[in-house]
Design an enzyme around this catalytic site. Structure first.
Site, PDB file in Angstrom:
ATOM      1  N   GLU A 148      -0.949  -5.069  -3.890  1.00 30.45           N
ATOM      2  CA  GLU A 148      -0.664  -4.424  -5.174  1.00 30.45           C
ATOM      3  C   GLU A 148       0.801  -4.618  -5.574  1.00 30.45           C
ATOM      4  OE1 GLU A 148       0.536  -0.364  -5.567  1.00 30.45           O
ATOM      5  OE2 GLU A 148      -0.496   0.144  -3.703  1.00 30.45           O
TER       6      GLU A 148
ATOM      7  N   LYS B 295      -1.402  10.600   1.084  1.00 32.61           N
ATOM      8  CA  LYS B 295      -0.210  11.426   1.304  1.00 32.61           C
ATOM      9  C   LYS B 295      -0.608  12.890   1.460  1.00 32.61           C
ATOM     10  CE  LYS B 295       2.810   8.239  -1.200  1.00 32.61           C
ATOM     11  NZ  LYS B 295       1.770   7.264  -1.622  1.00 32.61           N
TER      12      LYS B 295
END
Length: 301
Positions: free
Chosen positions: A25, A160
């Protein structure tokens, strides 16, 4: 979408000949790392993939053109300060292409473009997920919906800890996305090797992962999540992590931060208050994920 894709000649050749390719990405480069360091990491990511026997394909949208595999000049453009690249999720690809805009692709957009190009393995840092308080805000990352619909393997270090990890895993289960722990029984939490939540299945080498992925593709159209914990030497100290998270949540409450602004504010707090420790961990884990993705791509090929 395939008619609009621009494939780098090396990527096109590898796909045509059945050689392994790993998608990468561009959002982590343009929005996730500081200038200078981002270009160094971009080069190192591609080198790691090559060292593993695969061809790297960093993905971005440049002047309305979805580019699968970037030239050195294009990679520098993505990493340049003040490049003004939009952050593109899957919903944003149509507008960006139609209006001739430029942008860095998120997990959702990269997965979709990789699948459209015929690339089945994608390495990133962390997956998006269900945000804390989503029962009130409905804030759920598009990454999860895309994984439910495209057969891309996403190699990442979990999500996260600023997200609702239990809810994220539940959504993945609902959408028939297998979660594989690479040499671990615990789902990682990006900066931390364990979130305290178990994974559904464990694999201990790339060959096992490839066997599971190939079998899954025979029965379901969804993707596969291969969760690779941050390398142990780069894991953030848990006490420091918990302190930073508590401070970040207080910061959100004090400033009434909501919606899409929540994650950027929390991550910026982690970066600044940790003295760069979180950025070091981010770099280490994404490089490790690229290396593992190359192994898996080779095994699948």
């Amino acid at each position: 979408m395939t008619t609009q894709l621009s494939l780098h000649p090396e990527v096109a050749s590898a796909l045509r000949d059945g050689h392994p390719v790993v998608a990468l990405e561009s959002t982590i480069l343009s929005h996730g790392l500081p200038h200078g360091r981002n270009l160094d990491v971009a080069h190192r990511l591609e080198q790691v993939v090559r060292a593993g026997g695969a061809v790297p394909a960093t993905i971005a949208v440049l002047d309305g053109r979805p580019a699968v595999g970037l030239t050195p000049a294009e990679l520098e453009r993505v990493c340049a300060p003040g490049a003004g690249l939009d952050k593109l999720s899957l919903r944003d690809l149509g507008p960006a292409v139609g209006l001739g805009r430029s942008g860095a692709t998120t997990v959702a957009a990269t997965s979709a473009l990789a699948a459209a190009a015929g690339i089945g393995v994608f390495a990133t840092g962390g997956l998006g997920g269900v945000h804390l308080g989503a029962g009130r805000t409905w804030d759920v990352s598009a990454d999860l919906g895309v994984l439910a619909r495209v057969p891309t393997v996403v190699v990442c270090s979990g999500v996260k800890s600023v997200l609702d990890i239990a809810a994220t895993l539940e959504v993945l289960e609902t959408n028939s996305v297998p979660v594989l722990g690479y040499r671990t029984d615990d789902f990682p939490a990006f900066y931390l090797r364990s979130s305290g939540h178990p994974v559904g299945w464990r694999v201990d080498d790339a060959q096992q992962a490839a066997a599971v992925i190939a079998a899954h593709r025979a029965y379901a159209p969804s993707g596969v999540l291969l969760a690779n914990p941050v390398p142990a030497p780069s894991e953030m100290d848990r006490d420091r992590h918990d302190r930073l998270l508590a401070e970040g949540m207080e910061l959100l409450r004090d400033n009434d931060v909501r919606g899409a602004a929540v994650t950027p504010v929390l991550l910026e707090h982690f970066h600044t208050a940790s003295g760069g420790v979180s950025i070091d961990a981010n770099e280490a884990l994404v490089l490790a994920n690229a290396a593992l993705a190359a192994e898996v791509a080779v095994a699948l090929a």
